[in-house]
Every structure is written in structure tokens, then in C-alpha cells.
Design a protein around this motif. Structure first.
Motif, PDB file in Angstrom:
ATOM      1  N   MET A   1     -19.535  -5.354  23.629  1.00 18.83           N
ATOM      2  CA  MET A   1     -20.671  -5.380  22.823  1.00 18.83           C
ATOM      3  C   MET A   1     -21.773  -4.515  23.502  1.00 18.83           C
ATOM      4  O   MET A   1     -22.580  -3.893  22.634  1.00 18.83           O
ATOM      5  CB  MET A   1     -21.191  -6.883  23.118  1.00 18.83           C
ATOM      6  N   ARG A   2     -21.625  -4.126  24.532  1.00 18.15           N
ATOM      7  CA  ARG A   2     -22.613  -3.222  25.157  1.00 18.15           C
ATOM      8  C   ARG A   2     -22.338  -1.908  24.761  1.00 18.15           C
ATOM      9  O   ARG A   2     -21.041  -1.337  24.875  1.00 18.15           O
ATOM     10  CB  ARG A   2     -22.719  -3.575  26.592  1.00 18.15           C
ATOM     11  N   PRO A   3     -23.666  -0.990  24.867  1.00 17.18           N
ATOM     12  CA  PRO A   3     -23.241   0.501  25.132  1.00 17.18           C
ATOM     13  C   PRO A   3     -22.762   0.877  26.248  1.00 17.18           C
ATOM     14  O   PRO A   3     -22.972   0.251  27.222  1.00 17.18           O
ATOM     15  CB  PRO A   3     -24.933   1.189  24.697  1.00 17.18           C
ATOM     16  N   SER A   4     -21.981   2.259  26.110  1.00 17.45           N
ATOM     17  CA  SER A   4     -21.668   2.636  27.532  1.00 17.45           C
ATOM     18  C   SER A   4     -21.633   4.314  27.300  1.00 17.45           C
ATOM     19  O   SER A   4     -20.914   4.985  26.813  1.00 17.45           O
ATOM     20  CB  SER A   4     -20.186   2.208  27.674  1.00 17.45           C
ATOM     21  N   LYS A   5     -22.871   4.983  27.884  1.00 15.39           N
ATOM     22  CA  LYS A   5     -22.821   6.204  27.799  1.00 15.39           C
ATOM     23  C   LYS A   5     -23.272   6.598  29.160  1.00 15.39           C
ATOM     24  O   LYS A   5     -24.297   6.923  29.737  1.00 15.39           O
ATOM     25  CB  LYS A   5     -24.315   6.698  26.955  1.00 15.39           C
TER      26      LYS A   5
END
Lengths: 118, 165, 102, 393
Positions: free
Chosen positions: A29-33
Motif C-alpha cells: 500500500m505504501r510508497p517506496s522511493k
């Protein structure tokens, strides 16, 4: 008896799986940058100096040492406490001797300054 | 049936972790696997219906001995990185000898000896019995254990303490 | 019921793994971990025989507790030795520690 | 036949399952699943409520409102926070040891969740009544210690490692007085089973009333085991920023947070069980379901006490904390255990025994408080002299 431990075992498996499965779901679900600055070690904005896994003081080890002695005492103390109601006064005397030895250990550590945090 | 399946799984887990303990380069990870294998052994104790020993195993091996080991690893620098080989020159021979010993032991266990087994239940008051045995019949080992602990503490403190200058 | 020999087999394998660790590792703390594995194997054996021969007799449990106690005392003193050794020689690799060579 | 008795409900449930013609193994499995779902559901929802309660309570004490925006009385604030943490980016530092780093928060939650299984919520309402209940609690605590150590080591951050080491030192030190305090109810009850201990405390024979010093000993060590103020120097932001979970963010941080609050709840539940009679109270024999009510009243009272302490006290120095554990609490615990054992064996009626125990406990408490107070005054005196000499006021 094994039946009740079967329940504990089932609970153990689910309780162990639950946090990791949640982490897995959430990671979708979460962003990962990631970027190098974000992923650097947090040290109040400073770069880390030297290796983290440096040598630690023996102080910690000495505390753990005193702890080990008392932790083992627990294993002797609890069965004694469970059985105590059916035992005579001799059980008390023997436990006093046992705890006296440990108290000696504590006094020794105290006198040698192990219990002072420097 | 279910019991046997559980036993096999736990045994495989324990043995796998134990193998990682002796094979892994990084000492800290080795210690973590050691903890996992202690936990597996505790489950084996539960399967043997020795619940008190199982909980003592977690309490002392994981709570105390593993902590001591981890602290000792941390106290000596550069041991986790493993710049040199973790194994010594005789590792090959040791491995060979261990395998032979293992096969011999398993052979003996499986084929050579008929152990006399009785079908009895563990009494419900096993812990109370243990407690009265500790201050009754086995009072000498009980008191000697306290002396041993005292001696171990004094010895270890003498050795590990940093000498004042 | 799980057969007794299964417990003995696991104990034997665990013992051998610990034995291999003791013989093959260079680091003293790793050797100590091997010894702990061997002591665990011993305890499995003790408890297996307790369970399958005399479960009503607490002697097996007393045995196991004494083994655990001795293991803890041994670990405490052994690791203290290694720490002192490390302070002296900055290594705990057993094959580098030969004090007589000075 | 009482429809409000959970024990009878349980019997009914088991006969129902047997009536379906299921084998014994399947019944165990279904019961285990039911227990697991109830306990996990209860644990997670109670934490949401608990965090709200703590923030609201601390707010009231500090003369502010506390959360009041999301939902009525701010009740949904924790839910909003949880949603935010779930969708937040999760940073893993490049230097970290990845596997161990990811394992640690899950293990921390696991160690706390495991404790729920032995807590008696009411007569017959217990996950599993283990013969070794009390020691089981202590043993699971040592797995929590390992989680802290793993997090501290795997983060590869000096603050984290130092925090992890401090945590371990503190948790180990306070485990001993806690175990000694918990051995007093075991001694009185003659069993380690949580249910057995509660049953021995009928008719206000609460062990915490008989041995107030042991109860206080437990409360203090529980505060320390939970890393709460005044023992929260593990996350002393002025010294080591945030302790062993400094590098954690997003859901992994949320797990540490959850473990912390759930641990508070469980430690107070254990205190209520061992020292305040658990679900015992007036009319429990007639209306067993009242027991659940009593249990939650007692647990909440101890919880509020913990929160009150947190909102009031400054934190201790690390040397004071270690000295308190080893020089005050451990000797006190040893004396208390032997005292309880001695008085129980005196050939006098039970009521008189309890009275003697109560009086001697108060005496011990006063003596210990006096000794600590004298020591602190002397230390303050020394500091005053030193500062006067060096000219600092």
C-alpha cells in the motif's frame, strides 16, 4: 496437557505470522522511493564516523553476569514455592541457605563496585 | 499422527538452526540462530511433557546465556565482519569425523538397542514433586548449585573486570 | 505417541552438530556456542529417558535443571575468560592464542 | 444452571462440538482458532482505545484537552494515526542488516501477544490455563529483550545500538525484582497457574493487601519492564535520540509502538491477577459474569496509575536506575520471599498471619524508603559542597 499446549502452539503460529503478514500487506500500500540521502544512517544530520559495531565496555557484561546468577535462582525458587505448602520447616532452612549464597554473591558484586554505573 | 508430524517439523527447524549456528560467518547471526534452536529445543521439551524445563530453557538459555553470548560478541570488536575464514585448518577432518560419529550414533539408536519403554502419564503435580525433591532427596545438588553459582560469579567478575589503574 | 528413538536421534544429530562446531570454529565464542548445543542435546536425552521410563520420578527434571545451571555457569566463566583474553591479545581466535610463544 | 457463567457456556460449546461428531483433535483445533481470534481481536482493539485513553488522560493532567478532532471526543484519532502509519513510506537504511532489521519489530509484537494467552479475564475465561503460567510470562519477556537487541544491532546506528544495550541492561536488571515479587503469590497459592492463583484470593484475601510491599515491588519493576517513565531513559531524546527503534518508520515503528502499549495493558492485567484478586469480588459466586467487570475495573485502575506516573515524574539517571534495581529492589525482594515463607509456617490462625505480614511489610517499606531518602539527602549534600567549591550555583 498436550492439548492445552496445542492451543498455545496454534496461537503462537498465528501471533508470529500476523505482524509479518501485515507488514507484507502494508508494503504493497505504501510508497517506496528510496534515495541515498534518505537511506543514510540517522545521526542528527551528521555522517556516521567509523564503524557502528565498535567495542563496548565490559560494564554491560558484568551486569548480565549478576543477572544470570539470579535468573537461575528463579528456576530453583519457583518449584520450591509451588511445593512449599506441603513441606516442613526444613524447606525454609534450605532455601535460606540457598538465598544466603546468592545474597553473598550480590554483596560481593556490590563491594567490588560492579553495581556502580560509571 | 499429528503429534509425530509436529515433532518432525520442530526437529527439522531445530537442526537447521543448529547447522546455521556452526556454519554462518557472522557471529551475531550465528547467535540469533542459536536462540532459534534453543526455542526449538524448548518445544521438544513440551512434546516430552516437561513444561517446567521448557520454560526454564527459554528463561535461562534465551534470556540469560544467549544475552551473555551476544554481549561478549559485542565486546570484542570486528568479530562479526569475518575478514578471515570462520573455520580452522582441521575443519575438513572435523566435518568428516562428525559425520562418521553421527552415522554411528544414529545406527546405534535405530538398530542396536531396544530401550525398555513404559506407557505412563506425567503426574499432574510434577512441578510440586520437583520442588519437594529439590529440598528433600536432592538437597545436596541443590545447595551445591548455589555454591557453584557463587563461585562462578566471583570467578567471572575477577576475570572480566577492568583493572583500576 | 512419538517413539523414544526419534528423540534420541534428534539429540544425536544436535550433539554431532555441536561437536563439529567445537572442532571446526576458530572463534572461541563460536566454540562456546557449539558446547551449548551439545549440552542441549544431552538434556533432550535426559528428558526423553525420564519421560519414557520414570515420569513419576522427578530425578530426570532435577538432572535437567542441574545441567542447565552448569551450562550457565560455564558460559559465564568462559565468556569472561574470552573477554579478558581479548583485552590482552585483541583476538579470540583460538589458533592465534598460544601464550607460550609470547 | 446459570446462563451467565462462562464456564457453563464453555461446557455447552464443547458438548455442541462433540455432538457434531468431530474428533478430539478437531475440537482442539477449533477451540484454538476461536481463542486466537478473540485474543488477537481484543488485543488490537484495546490498544486503539488505550492510546486514546493515555493521550486524553495525560492531556487532562497537563491542563489541556488532548485529542478532540477526529470522531467524538477524539476517539478515532488512533485509527487515523494507524492509517497514516500504514500508508507512510518505510525507510530501511542502506547500512542496516536487512533480515534482522525486518524481523525485530514483528518479534517485539509477537512476544507481547503471546502473553495474552494466560491472562484470566473472568471465571473460565482464559486462553489456556497453563501449569506454569507465571513463569511463562517471565519467559516471554526474555524474547522481547532479544527483539530490542536485534533492532538495536541491525539498525547499524550508534544511537540505536547504545539504546538497545541500555534497554537490555534495564530489562534484565528489573526482571529479577519482578520475578521475586511474582513468586510471593505463587508461594501463597501453591501453584503457578494464573487461574489457581485467582481462586486462592477469594473473600478479599488479595495478596496485594496482605503483602503491599511485594505489590509495590511488582508495580515498580513493571514500570521499568515496560520502559515507562520514570524508567524511560532508553528513549531519552536528549541522550540517545530515541533508543533502539530510532531507524524505524512507518508500520515497523507502529509495531514497536503497539508492543509498548499492549505491554502496559498486559502488565497491569497481570498485576490485577496476581495481587488484586483478578476477577474476584463480591457476588462473583452468584453472578460469575461480574468477574469480567471486576477484572477490567482493577486493570483500568492500575493502568490509570501507570499513566498518572508517566505524566508526573521526571526520569531517573541511568546509574540511579541500576542502583535502584540491584541495591534496593533485589535485596527487598529476597527478604520479602523469605518473610512470606516464614510467616506462612507459623502455627497461628490465618488472619493473624495476614496481619503480621501486613505490618512487617509496611515496616519494610518504611525502612527502605527511609534508607533511600537518607542516601539521596547525603548525595544532594555532596553535590552542594562540590558546586560551592567550584563556584557554580
Amino acid at each position: 496437557m498436550l492439548n492445552s499446549y496445542a492451543v498455545v502452539g496454534l496461537y503462537l503460529l498465528i501471533a508470529l505470522a500476523f505482524p509479518f503478514v501485515t507488514l507484507l500487506i502494508v508494503s504493497l500500500m505504501r510508497p517506496s522511493k528510496p534515495n541515498p540521502l534518505k537511506n543514510s544512517t540517522y545521526e542528527c544530520g551528521m555522517e556516521t564516523i567509523g564503524d557502528t559495531w565498535v567495542q563496548f565496555r565490559a560494564q554491560y557484561y558484568l551486569f548480565a553476569l549478576v543477572f544470570v546468577i539470579f535468573d537461575i535462582e528463579v528456576v530453583f525458587l519457583y518449584p520450591w514455592a509451588v511445593a512449599y505448602g506441603k513441606l516442613g520447616l526444613f524447606a525454609l532452612v534450605e532455601m535460606v541457605i540457598f538465598i544466603g549464597m546468592l545474597a553473598l554473591a550480590l554483596v560481593y558484586a556490590w563491594r567490588k563496585g560492579i553495581l556502580e554505573w560509571q | 499422527m499429528v503429534l509425530q508430524a509436529i515433532f518432525i517439523l520442530v526437529a527439522l527447524f531445530t537442526i537447521g538452526c543448529a547447522l546455521m549456528v556452526v556454519l554462518h560467518r557472522n557471529l551475531f547471526i550465528s547467535a540469533l540462530f542459536l536462540i532459534a534452536s534453543f526455542f526449538g529445543v524448548a518445544v521438544i521439551y513440551v512434546l516430552l511433557e516437561a513444561e517446567f524445563i521448557a520454560v526454564a530453557q527459554i528463561l535461562i538459555y534465551i534470556g540469560a546465556i544467549a544475552t551473555l553470548i551476544v554481549f561478549a560478541i559485542m565486546l570484542s570488536r570486528g568479530m562479526m565482519t569475518g575478514r578471515t575464514s570462520p573455520r580452522n585448518a582441521q575443519a575438513l577432518w572435523a566435518g568428516l569425523g562428525s559425520v562418521i560419529l553421527g552415522i554411528a550414533l544414529l545406527y546405534v539408536v535405530a538398530y542396536r538397542v531396544q530401550w525398555p519403554v513404559v506407557q505412563k502419564d506425567v503426574p499432574a503435580d510434577a512441578i510440586a514433586r520437583l520442588g519437594s525433591a529439590l529440598v528433600g532427596r536432592y538437597v545436596i545438588p541443590f545447595e551445591v548449585a548455589s555454591v557453584l553459582l557463587l563461585a562462578a560469579l566471583i570467578g567471572a567478575v575477577m576475570i572480566a573486570r577492568e583493572k583500576e589503574v | 505417541m512419538i517413539p523414544l528413538s526419534w528423540f534420541l536421534a534428534v539429540s544425536a544429530i544436535l550433539f554431532v552438530i555441536g561437536f563439529f562446531g567445537v572442532l571446526s570454529r576458530r572463534n572461541a565464542i563460536a566454540i562456546l556456542m557449539g558446547i551449548e548445543l551439545m549440552l542441549n542435546a544431552v538434556n533432550i536425552n535426559v528428558l526423553a529417558f525420564w519421560r519414557y521410563t520414570q515420569p513419576e520420578n522427578p530425578a530426570g527434571l532435577v538432572w535437567a535443571i542441574i545441567v542447565i545451571t552448569v551450562a550457565a555457569a560455564e558460559a559465564a566463566v568462559g565468556l569472561a575468560l574470552f573477554i579478558a583474553l581479548y583485552r590482552l591479545r585483541t583476538t579470540v581466535n583460538i589458533d592465534e592464542v598460544d601464550l607460550l610463544k609470547g | 444452571m446459570n446462563p451467565l457463567d462462562p464456564r457453563i457456556l464453555g461446557e455447552w460449546w464443547n458438548t455442541f462440538l462433540r455432538g457434531l461428531g468431530l474428533a478430539e483433535g478437531w475440537i482442539v483445533f477449533i477451540n484454538g482458532l476461536v481463542v486466537t481470534l478473540i485474543l488477537l481481536g481484543f488485543g488490537l482493539t484495546s490498544v486503539i482505545f488505550l492510546i486514546w485513553l493515555e493521550r486524553k488522560f495525560a492531556g487532562r493532567i497537563q491542563d489541556r484537552l488532548g485529542p478532540n478532532r477526529v470522531g467524538p471526543y477524539g476517539l478515532l484519532q488512533t485509527v487515523a494515526d494507524a492509517l497514516k502509519l500504514m500508508t507512510k513510506e518505510d525507510i530501511t537504511p542502506d547500512n542496516a542488516e536487512r533480515v534482522t532489521y525486518n524481523l525485530a519489530p514483528g518479534l517485539a509484537v509477537f512476544a507481547v501477544l503471546m502473553l495474552l494467552v494466560v491472562i484470566p479475564f473472568g471465571p473460565g475465561l482464559i486462553g489456556v490455563d497453563l501449569n506454569i503460567g507465571v513463569l511463562y510470562i517471565v519467559a516471554m519477556g526474555s524474547i522481547g529483550i532479544m527483539a530490542a537487541l536485534m533492532a538495536g544491532w541491525a539498525s547499524n546506528n550508534k544511537y540505536a545500538l547504545l539504546g538497545g544495550f541500555r534497554t537490555v541492561a534495564q530489562l534484565l536488571s528489573y526482571e529479577i525484582p519482578m520475578v521475586l515479587a511474582m513468586s510471593v503469590p505463587v508461594l501463597f497459592a501453591g501453584t503457578m497457574s494464573m487461574h489457581g492463583i485467582v481462586e486462592k484470593q477469594a473473600r478479599f484475601q488479595w495478596f496485594g493487601l496482605i503483602m503491599p510491599a511485594a505489590f509495590l515491588l511488582y508495580i515498580i519493576s513493571a514500570l521499568a519492564e515496560n520502559e515507562r517513565t520514570p524508567f524511560d531513559l532508553l528513549e531519552a531524546e536528549s541522550e540517545i535520540v530515541a533508543g533502539y527503534h530510532i531507524e524505524y518508520s512507518g508500520m515497523k515503528f507502529a509495531w514497536f509502538f503497539l508492543a509498548f502499549f499492549l505491554n502496559t495493558l498486559i502488565l497491569s492485567a497481570i498485576a490485577a491477577t496476581l495481587f488484586l484478586g483478578g476477577w474476584q469480588g463480591p457476588f462473583v459466586e452468584q453472578v460469575p459474569i461480574l468477574g469480567v467487570f471486576y477484572f477490567f475495573i482493577k486493570t483500568t485502575a492500575i493502568l490509570l496509575f501507570f499513566m498518572w506516573v508517566r505524566a508526573t515524574f521526571p526520569r531517573l539517571r541511568i546509574d540511579q536506575m541500576m542502583a535502584l534495581a540491584w541495591k534496593v529492589l533485589v535485596p527487598m525482594g529476597l527478604v520479602l520471599v523469605l518473610l512470606a515463607a516464614l510467616v506462612v509456617k507459623l502455627p497461628i490462625p490465618g488472619l493473624l498471619q495476614n496481619l503480621i505480614l501486613f505490618v512487617t511489610n509496611i515496616a519494610i517499606l518504611l525502612f527502605v524508603l527511609g534508607a533511600v531518602g537518607r542516601h539521596l539527602r547525603k548525595e544532594a549534600e555532596r553535590y552542594k559542597v562540590r558546586y560551592q567549591v567550584s563556584g557554580i550555583r
